[in-house]
Enzyme design. Sequence first.
Site, short mmCIF file in Angstrom:
data_model
loop_
_atom_site.label_atom_id
_atom_site.label_comp_id
_atom_site.label_asym_id
_atom_site.label_seq_id
_atom_site.Cartn_x
_atom_site.Cartn_y
_atom_site.Cartn_z
N GLY A 8 0.83 -1.22 0.00
CA GLY A 8 0.00 0.00 0.00
C GLY A 8 0.86 1.25 0.00
N LEU A 10 1.61 3.50 -2.12
CA LEU A 10 1.25 4.75 -2.82
C LEU A 10 0.13 5.49 -2.09
CD1 LEU A 10 1.55 3.64 -6.56
CD2 LEU A 10 3.31 4.49 -4.99
N GLY A 11 -0.12 5.13 -0.85
CA GLY A 11 -1.14 5.83 -0.06
C GLY A 11 -0.56 7.00 0.72
N GLN A 12 -1.38 7.54 1.62
CA GLN A 12 -0.98 8.75 2.37
C GLN A 12 0.30 8.50 3.18
OE1 GLN A 12 -3.60 10.14 5.49
NE2 GLN A 12 -2.60 12.14 5.60
N ARG A 36 -1.93 -1.26 -7.51
CA ARG A 36 -1.95 -0.65 -8.84
C ARG A 36 -1.11 0.61 -8.80
NH1 ARG A 36 -5.63 3.66 -8.73
NH2 ARG A 36 -6.92 3.64 -6.87
N ILE A 55 -2.21 -7.49 -1.71
CA ILE A 55 -2.02 -8.34 -0.52
C ILE A 55 -3.06 -9.47 -0.47
CG2 ILE A 55 -0.83 -6.60 0.85
CD1 ILE A 55 -3.47 -6.29 2.49
N TYR A 143 -14.45 -0.71 9.39
CA TYR A 143 -13.02 -0.41 9.52
C TYR A 143 -12.55 -0.69 10.95
CZ TYR A 143 -8.83 2.66 9.59
OH TYR A 143 -7.56 3.19 9.73
N LYS A 147 -9.90 -3.35 12.50
CA LYS A 147 -8.70 -2.89 13.23
C LYS A 147 -8.56 -3.63 14.56
CE LYS A 147 -6.78 -0.50 10.24
NZ LYS A 147 -5.46 -0.88 9.73
P1 NAD Z 1 -4.39 5.04 2.06
O1 NAD Z 1 -5.81 4.72 1.80
O2 NAD Z 1 -3.90 6.40 1.79
O3 NAD Z 1 -3.45 4.03 1.25
C1 NAD Z 1 -3.71 2.66 1.16
C2 NAD Z 1 -3.02 2.13 -0.07
O4 NAD Z 1 -3.27 0.73 -0.16
C3 NAD Z 1 -3.52 2.74 -1.39
O5 NAD Z 1 -2.43 3.17 -2.16
C4 NAD Z 1 -4.27 1.59 -2.07
O6 NAD Z 1 -4.16 1.64 -3.49
C5 NAD Z 1 -3.54 0.39 -1.50
N1 NAD Z 1 -4.31 -0.85 -1.49
C6 NAD Z 1 -5.62 -1.03 -1.22
N2 NAD Z 1 -5.93 -2.33 -1.31
C7 NAD Z 1 -4.80 -2.99 -1.60
C8 NAD Z 1 -4.47 -4.36 -1.77
N3 NAD Z 1 -5.39 -5.32 -1.70
N4 NAD Z 1 -3.17 -4.69 -2.00
C9 NAD Z 1 -2.23 -3.74 -2.11
N5 NAD Z 1 -2.48 -2.42 -1.99
C10 NAD Z 1 -3.75 -2.05 -1.71
O7 NAD Z 1 -4.08 4.60 3.57
P2 NAD Z 1 -3.02 5.23 4.58
O8 NAD Z 1 -3.63 6.45 5.16
O9 NAD Z 1 -1.69 5.31 3.96
O10 NAD Z 1 -3.07 4.13 5.73
C11 NAD Z 1 -2.18 3.05 5.78
C12 NAD Z 1 -2.47 2.24 7.04
O11 NAD Z 1 -2.42 3.08 8.19
C13 NAD Z 1 -3.87 1.59 7.06
O12 NAD Z 1 -3.80 0.35 7.70
C14 NAD Z 1 -4.67 2.55 7.91
O13 NAD Z 1 -5.74 1.90 8.55
C15 NAD Z 1 -3.63 3.00 8.92
N6 NAD Z 1 -3.99 4.29 9.51
C16 NAD Z 1 -3.98 5.42 8.77
C17 NAD Z 1 -4.36 6.63 9.36
C18 NAD Z 1 -4.37 7.91 8.58
O14 NAD Z 1 -4.84 8.93 9.11
N7 NAD Z 1 -3.86 7.95 7.35
C19 NAD Z 1 -4.76 6.64 10.70
C20 NAD Z 1 -4.81 5.45 11.41
C21 NAD Z 1 -4.38 4.27 10.82
N1 SER Z 2 -7.56 8.59 9.57
C1 SER Z 2 -8.24 7.34 9.72
C2 SER Z 2 -9.67 7.46 9.32
O1 SER Z 2 -10.21 8.53 9.53
C3 SER Z 2 -8.14 6.87 11.15
O2 SER Z 2 -7.85 5.53 11.13
O3 SER Z 2 -10.23 6.50 8.87
#
Ligand code: NAD
Ligand code: SER
Length: 319
Positions: A8, A10-12, A36, A55, A143, A147
Amino acid sequence: MRKILVTGALGQIGSELVLRLREVYGKDNIIASNRRIKEGHMNLIESGPFEIVDINNMDQMSKVVGKYKVDTIINLAAILSAKGEKDPSSCWNINMNGLINVLELGRAKDLQIFNPSSIAAFGSSTPPDKTPQDTIQRPTTMYGVTKVAGELLCDYYFKKYGVDTRGVRFPGLISYETLPGGGTTDYAVHIFYKAIQHKRYTSYIDKGTYMDMMYMPDALEAIIKLIEADPSRLEHRNAFNVTAMSFEPEELAASIRKHIPDFELDYDVDPVRQEIAESWPNSLDDSVAREEWDWNPKYDLDTMVKDMLEKLKDKLGEI
Ligand code: NAD
Ligand code: SER
Protein backbone atom coordinates in the site's frame (compact mmCIF):
# COMPACT_ATOMS: atom_id res chain seq x y z
CA MET A 1 20.78 -4.33 6.50
CA ARG A 2 16.99 -4.83 6.62
CA LYS A 3 15.03 -5.60 3.44
CA ILE A 4 11.60 -4.06 3.88
CA LEU A 5 8.52 -4.62 1.72
CA VAL A 6 6.00 -1.78 2.09
CA THR A 7 2.51 -2.71 0.91
CA GLY A 8 0.00 0.00 0.00
CA ALA A 9 3.03 2.22 -0.58
CA LEU A 10 1.25 4.75 -2.82
CA GLY A 11 -1.14 5.83 -0.06
CA GLN A 12 -0.98 8.75 2.37
CA ILE A 13 1.56 7.13 4.72
CA GLY A 14 3.46 4.89 2.29
CA SER A 15 4.26 7.65 -0.19
CA GLU A 16 6.30 9.42 2.52
CA LEU A 17 7.42 6.40 4.53
CA VAL A 18 9.17 4.75 1.56
CA LEU A 19 11.31 7.83 0.92
CA ARG A 20 12.18 8.16 4.62
CA LEU A 21 13.04 4.44 4.88
CA ARG A 22 15.24 4.74 1.79
CA GLU A 23 17.18 7.52 3.57
CA VAL A 24 17.63 5.36 6.67
CA TYR A 25 18.22 1.87 5.21
CA GLY A 26 19.39 2.57 1.64
CA LYS A 27 17.24 2.82 -1.47
CA ASP A 28 17.75 -0.76 -2.71
CA ASN A 29 16.62 -2.22 0.62
CA ILE A 30 13.11 -0.77 0.52
CA ILE A 31 10.68 -2.47 -1.87
CA ALA A 32 7.67 -0.26 -2.44
CA SER A 33 4.49 -1.95 -3.66
CA ASN A 34 0.88 -1.24 -4.36
CA ARG A 35 -1.93 -3.17 -6.01
CA ARG A 36 -1.95 -0.65 -8.84
CA ILE A 37 0.07 2.30 -10.10
CA LYS A 38 -1.46 5.63 -9.15
CA GLU A 39 -0.87 8.96 -10.85
CA GLY A 40 1.56 11.41 -9.28
CA HIS A 41 3.95 8.87 -7.75
CA MET A 42 6.65 8.52 -10.44
CA ASN A 43 9.27 10.03 -8.07
CA LEU A 44 8.71 7.28 -5.56
CA ILE A 45 8.43 4.52 -8.14
CA GLU A 46 11.69 5.56 -9.77
CA SER A 47 13.61 6.13 -6.51
CA GLY A 48 14.11 2.39 -5.81
CA PRO A 49 12.53 -1.03 -6.31
CA PHE A 50 8.77 -1.00 -6.97
CA GLU A 51 6.47 -4.00 -7.54
CA ILE A 52 2.77 -4.49 -8.15
CA VAL A 53 1.56 -6.44 -5.11
CA ASP A 54 -2.04 -7.09 -4.12
CA ILE A 55 -2.02 -8.34 -0.52
CA ASN A 56 -5.03 -10.48 -1.39
CA ASN A 57 -2.84 -12.32 -3.89
CA MET A 58 -0.59 -14.55 -1.77
CA ASP A 59 1.38 -15.87 -4.74
CA GLN A 60 2.28 -12.41 -5.94
CA MET A 61 3.32 -11.24 -2.47
CA SER A 62 5.28 -14.41 -1.76
CA LYS A 63 7.25 -14.11 -5.04
CA VAL A 64 8.27 -10.54 -4.24
CA VAL A 65 9.33 -11.52 -0.70
CA GLY A 66 11.47 -14.31 -2.18
CA LYS A 67 12.89 -12.21 -5.02
CA TYR A 68 14.24 -9.50 -2.71
CA LYS A 69 14.92 -11.70 0.38
CA VAL A 70 12.58 -9.50 2.38
CA ASP A 71 12.84 -9.76 6.19
CA THR A 72 10.26 -7.12 7.21
CA ILE A 73 6.80 -6.23 5.89
CA ILE A 74 5.21 -2.89 6.72
CA ASN A 75 1.60 -3.52 5.75
CA LEU A 76 -0.12 -0.27 4.79
CA ALA A 77 -2.61 -1.69 2.28
CA ALA A 78 -6.10 -1.09 3.67
CA ILE A 79 -9.49 0.55 3.23
CA LEU A 80 -10.09 3.37 5.72
CA SER A 81 -13.16 4.32 7.76
CA ALA A 82 -15.42 6.40 5.48
CA LYS A 83 -14.65 4.34 2.38
CA GLY A 84 -15.15 1.19 4.44
CA GLU A 85 -18.70 2.19 5.34
CA LYS A 86 -19.48 2.53 1.61
CA ASP A 87 -18.10 -0.95 0.86
CA PRO A 88 -17.85 -2.99 4.07
CA SER A 89 -17.15 -6.31 2.35
CA SER A 90 -14.09 -4.96 0.47
CA CYS A 91 -12.97 -3.36 3.72
CA TRP A 92 -13.15 -6.75 5.47
CA ASN A 93 -11.55 -8.57 2.54
CA ILE A 94 -8.50 -6.29 2.27
CA ASN A 95 -8.03 -5.43 5.94
CA MET A 96 -8.52 -8.99 7.23
CA ASN A 97 -7.89 -11.52 4.45
CA GLY A 98 -4.98 -9.43 3.19
CA LEU A 99 -3.56 -9.20 6.71
CA ILE A 100 -3.84 -12.98 7.20
CA ASN A 101 -1.77 -13.42 4.01
CA VAL A 102 0.87 -11.03 5.37
CA LEU A 103 0.96 -12.85 8.72
CA GLU A 104 1.11 -16.27 7.09
CA LEU A 105 4.11 -15.12 5.05
CA GLY A 106 5.61 -13.78 8.27
CA ARG A 107 5.16 -17.21 9.85
CA ALA A 108 6.50 -19.17 6.87
CA LYS A 109 9.54 -16.94 6.23
CA ASP A 110 10.29 -15.64 9.73
CA LEU A 111 9.57 -11.98 8.90
CA GLN A 112 8.98 -9.02 11.18
CA ILE A 113 5.52 -7.55 10.52
CA PHE A 114 4.40 -3.98 11.25
CA ASN A 115 0.64 -3.51 10.89
CA PRO A 116 -0.95 -0.21 11.94
CA SER A 117 -4.17 -0.06 13.91
CA SER A 118 -6.16 3.12 14.52
CA ILE A 119 -8.21 5.20 16.95
CA ALA A 120 -11.05 3.54 15.01
CA ALA A 121 -10.45 0.41 17.09
CA PHE A 122 -12.39 2.19 19.86
CA GLY A 123 -16.12 2.84 20.05
CA SER A 124 -18.63 4.90 21.99
CA SER A 125 -18.45 2.65 25.07
CA THR A 126 -14.68 3.34 25.33
CA PRO A 127 -13.69 5.97 27.93
CA PRO A 128 -13.36 9.01 25.59
CA ASP A 129 -10.86 11.16 27.49
CA LYS A 130 -7.26 10.07 27.98
CA THR A 131 -8.36 6.69 26.60
CA PRO A 132 -6.15 4.07 28.28
CA GLN A 133 -3.97 1.59 26.40
CA ASP A 134 -6.04 -1.38 27.58
CA THR A 135 -9.75 -0.64 27.65
CA ILE A 136 -13.18 -1.43 26.15
CA GLN A 137 -13.09 -1.84 22.34
CA ARG A 138 -16.53 -2.11 20.71
CA PRO A 139 -16.19 -0.12 17.45
CA THR A 140 -19.24 0.44 15.25
CA THR A 141 -17.63 0.75 11.80
CA MET A 142 -16.42 -2.12 9.60
CA TYR A 143 -13.02 -0.41 9.52
CA GLY A 144 -12.94 -0.38 13.33
CA VAL A 145 -14.01 -4.03 13.48
CA THR A 146 -11.13 -4.97 11.17
CA LYS A 147 -8.70 -2.89 13.23
CA VAL A 148 -9.58 -4.60 16.54
CA ALA A 149 -9.55 -8.00 14.87
CA GLY A 150 -6.20 -7.13 13.25
CA GLU A 151 -4.70 -6.17 16.62
CA LEU A 152 -5.84 -9.50 18.08
CA LEU A 153 -4.64 -11.46 15.08
CA CYS A 154 -1.17 -9.89 15.29
CA ASP A 155 -1.04 -10.72 19.02
CA TYR A 156 -2.11 -14.27 18.17
CA TYR A 157 0.61 -14.78 15.55
CA PHE A 158 3.21 -13.52 18.02
CA LYS A 159 2.02 -15.72 20.87
CA LYS A 160 1.22 -18.84 18.90
CA TYR A 161 3.93 -18.80 16.22
CA GLY A 162 6.52 -16.33 17.52
CA VAL A 163 6.09 -13.94 14.57
CA ASP A 164 7.66 -10.57 15.49
CA THR A 165 4.50 -8.48 15.03
CA ARG A 166 4.39 -4.81 16.03
CA GLY A 167 1.94 -1.95 15.59
CA VAL A 168 0.51 1.36 16.78
CA ARG A 169 -2.97 2.84 16.92
CA PHE A 170 -2.48 5.88 14.71
CA PRO A 171 -4.71 8.93 15.14
CA GLY A 172 -5.71 11.07 12.14
CA LEU A 173 -2.57 11.82 10.14
CA ILE A 174 -1.94 15.26 8.65
CA SER A 175 0.35 15.58 5.63
CA TYR A 176 0.89 17.54 2.42
CA GLU A 177 2.43 14.96 0.07
CA THR A 178 -0.51 12.64 -0.69
CA LEU A 179 -4.17 13.26 0.08
CA PRO A 180 -5.79 10.90 2.60
CA GLY A 181 -7.53 7.87 1.17
CA GLY A 182 -11.09 8.14 2.50
CA GLY A 183 -11.12 8.47 6.27
CA THR A 184 -13.08 10.46 8.84
CA THR A 185 -10.17 12.63 9.99
CA ASP A 186 -9.47 13.84 6.41
CA TYR A 187 -11.06 17.25 7.13
CA ALA A 188 -7.90 18.15 9.05
CA VAL A 189 -5.91 17.84 5.79
CA HIS A 190 -8.47 19.29 3.33
CA ILE A 191 -8.78 22.45 5.46
CA PHE A 192 -5.18 23.43 4.62
CA TYR A 193 -5.71 23.21 0.83
CA LYS A 194 -8.86 25.35 1.05
CA ALA A 195 -7.28 27.81 3.50
CA ILE A 196 -4.42 28.47 1.07
CA GLN A 197 -6.50 28.45 -2.12
CA HIS A 198 -9.80 30.07 -1.00
CA LYS A 199 -9.29 31.34 2.58
CA ARG A 200 -12.45 29.43 3.43
CA TYR A 201 -13.38 25.84 4.36
CA THR A 202 -16.70 24.09 4.93
CA SER A 203 -16.18 21.30 7.45
CA TYR A 204 -18.10 18.02 7.37
CA ILE A 205 -17.08 17.46 11.01
CA ASP A 206 -18.94 19.61 13.51
CA LYS A 207 -17.42 22.19 15.84
CA GLY A 208 -16.61 20.78 19.28
CA THR A 209 -15.72 17.32 17.92
CA TYR A 210 -12.32 16.40 19.34
CA MET A 211 -10.11 13.74 17.76
CA ASP A 212 -6.46 12.81 18.16
CA MET A 213 -4.14 13.84 15.32
CA MET A 214 -0.48 13.63 14.36
CA TYR A 215 1.78 15.28 11.77
CA MET A 216 3.27 12.81 9.27
CA PRO A 217 6.97 13.25 10.24
CA ASP A 218 6.10 12.01 13.74
CA ALA A 219 4.13 9.07 12.32
CA LEU A 220 7.11 8.00 10.19
CA GLU A 221 9.45 8.17 13.17
CA ALA A 222 6.95 6.13 15.24
CA ILE A 223 7.11 3.31 12.68
CA ILE A 224 10.90 3.31 12.51
CA LYS A 225 11.29 3.57 16.28
CA LEU A 226 8.92 0.70 16.94
CA ILE A 227 10.36 -1.72 14.36
CA GLU A 228 13.81 -1.01 15.84
CA ALA A 229 12.66 -1.18 19.48
CA ASP A 230 14.30 -3.67 21.86
CA PRO A 231 11.79 -6.57 21.96
CA SER A 232 12.55 -7.30 25.61
CA ARG A 233 10.97 -3.93 26.53
CA LEU A 234 7.75 -4.54 24.56
CA GLU A 235 4.92 -5.84 26.67
CA HIS A 236 2.16 -4.73 24.31
CA ARG A 237 3.79 -5.18 20.87
CA ASN A 238 0.72 -4.45 18.78
CA ALA A 239 -1.67 -1.55 18.97
CA PHE A 240 0.24 0.97 21.06
CA ASN A 241 -1.78 4.16 21.61
CA VAL A 242 0.17 7.04 20.05
CA THR A 243 -0.91 10.65 19.72
CA ALA A 244 0.59 14.10 19.28
CA MET A 245 -2.38 16.49 19.67
CA SER A 246 -6.14 16.56 20.12
CA PHE A 247 -8.24 19.38 18.66
CA GLU A 248 -11.66 20.25 17.25
CA PRO A 249 -12.24 22.24 14.02
CA GLU A 250 -12.45 25.70 15.68
CA GLU A 251 -9.08 25.22 17.39
CA LEU A 252 -7.48 24.14 14.12
CA ALA A 253 -9.00 27.19 12.38
CA ALA A 254 -7.70 29.50 15.14
CA SER A 255 -4.19 28.16 14.63
CA ILE A 256 -4.47 28.61 10.82
CA ARG A 257 -5.63 32.24 11.41
CA LYS A 258 -2.27 33.02 13.04
CA HIS A 259 -0.91 32.79 9.46
CA ILE A 260 -4.03 33.55 7.35
CA PRO A 261 -5.98 36.06 9.49
CA ASP A 262 -9.04 36.26 7.20
CA PHE A 263 -9.53 32.47 7.00
CA GLU A 264 -13.21 31.53 7.45
CA LEU A 265 -14.63 28.22 8.66
CA ASP A 266 -18.26 27.12 8.33
CA TYR A 267 -20.04 23.78 8.55
CA ASP A 268 -22.07 21.36 6.45
CA VAL A 269 -21.96 18.33 8.71
CA ASP A 270 -21.95 14.87 7.12
CA PRO A 271 -24.02 12.64 9.44
CA VAL A 272 -22.10 9.45 8.57
CA ARG A 273 -18.62 10.78 9.26
CA GLN A 274 -19.87 12.84 12.23
CA GLU A 275 -21.28 9.70 13.86
CA ILE A 276 -18.00 7.90 13.29
CA ALA A 277 -16.01 10.81 14.75
CA GLU A 278 -18.25 10.94 17.82
CA SER A 279 -17.69 7.22 18.44
CA TRP A 280 -13.89 7.72 18.60
CA PRO A 281 -11.91 9.00 21.60
CA ASN A 282 -11.40 12.72 22.27
CA SER A 283 -7.83 12.07 23.37
CA LEU A 284 -5.59 9.04 23.88
CA ASP A 285 -3.25 8.22 26.74
CA ASP A 286 -0.03 7.18 25.02
CA SER A 287 2.09 6.75 28.15
CA VAL A 288 2.65 3.02 27.51
CA ALA A 289 4.33 3.74 24.14
CA ARG A 290 6.44 6.41 25.86
CA GLU A 291 7.50 3.87 28.51
CA GLU A 292 8.10 0.82 26.31
CA TRP A 293 9.86 2.35 23.28
CA ASP A 294 10.42 6.04 24.12
CA TRP A 295 7.69 7.44 21.87
CA ASN A 296 7.99 11.23 21.89
CA PRO A 297 6.36 13.29 19.10
CA LYS A 298 7.93 16.60 18.03
CA TYR A 299 4.98 18.50 16.55
CA ASP A 300 2.06 20.09 18.45
CA LEU A 301 -0.89 21.94 16.88
CA ASP A 302 0.87 25.26 16.22
CA THR A 303 4.18 23.84 14.98
CA MET A 304 2.32 21.39 12.72
CA VAL A 305 0.11 24.16 11.26
CA LYS A 306 3.08 26.45 10.56
CA ASP A 307 5.03 23.71 8.78
CA MET A 308 1.98 22.38 6.89
CA LEU A 309 1.15 25.85 5.54
CA GLU A 310 4.75 26.53 4.49
CA LYS A 311 5.19 23.18 2.75
CA LEU A 312 1.77 23.16 1.11
CA LYS A 313 2.15 26.75 -0.17
CA ASP A 314 5.42 25.64 -1.77
CA LYS A 315 3.76 22.60 -3.30
CA LEU A 316 0.77 24.53 -4.62
CA GLY A 317 3.02 27.27 -5.95
CA GLU A 318 1.49 30.01 -3.76
CA ILE A 319 3.70 32.79 -2.36
P1 NAD B 1 -4.39 5.04 2.06
O1 NAD B 1 -5.81 4.72 1.80
O2 NAD B 1 -3.90 6.40 1.79
O3 NAD B 1 -3.45 4.03 1.25
C1 NAD B 1 -3.71 2.66 1.16
C2 NAD B 1 -3.02 2.13 -0.07
O4 NAD B 1 -3.27 0.73 -0.16
C3 NAD B 1 -3.52 2.74 -1.39
O5 NAD B 1 -2.43 3.17 -2.16
C4 NAD B 1 -4.27 1.59 -2.07
O6 NAD B 1 -4.16 1.64 -3.49
C5 NAD B 1 -3.54 0.39 -1.50
N1 NAD B 1 -4.31 -0.85 -1.49
C6 NAD B 1 -5.62 -1.03 -1.22
N2 NAD B 1 -5.93 -2.33 -1.31
C7 NAD B 1 -4.80 -2.99 -1.60
C8 NAD B 1 -4.47 -4.36 -1.77
N3 NAD B 1 -5.39 -5.32 -1.70
N4 NAD B 1 -3.17 -4.69 -2.00
C9 NAD B 1 -2.23 -3.74 -2.11
N5 NAD B 1 -2.48 -2.42 -1.99
C10 NAD B 1 -3.75 -2.05 -1.71
O7 NAD B 1 -4.08 4.60 3.57
P2 NAD B 1 -3.02 5.23 4.58
O8 NAD B 1 -3.63 6.45 5.16
O9 NAD B 1 -1.69 5.31 3.96
O10 NAD B 1 -3.07 4.13 5.73
C11 NAD B 1 -2.18 3.05 5.78
C12 NAD B 1 -2.47 2.24 7.04
O11 NAD B 1 -2.42 3.08 8.19
C13 NAD B 1 -3.87 1.59 7.06
O12 NAD B 1 -3.80 0.35 7.70
C14 NAD B 1 -4.67 2.55 7.91
O13 NAD B 1 -5.74 1.90 8.55
C15 NAD B 1 -3.63 3.00 8.92
N6 NAD B 1 -3.99 4.29 9.51
C16 NAD B 1 -3.98 5.42 8.77
C17 NAD B 1 -4.36 6.63 9.36
C18 NAD B 1 -4.37 7.91 8.58
O14 NAD B 1 -4.84 8.93 9.11
N7 NAD B 1 -3.86 7.95 7.35
C19 NAD B 1 -4.76 6.64 10.70
C20 NAD B 1 -4.81 5.45 11.41
C21 NAD B 1 -4.38 4.27 10.82
N1 SER C 1 -7.56 8.59 9.57
C1 SER C 1 -8.24 7.34 9.72
C2 SER C 1 -9.67 7.46 9.32
O1 SER C 1 -10.21 8.53 9.53
C3 SER C 1 -8.14 6.87 11.15
O2 SER C 1 -7.85 5.53 11.13
O3 SER C 1 -10.23 6.50 8.87
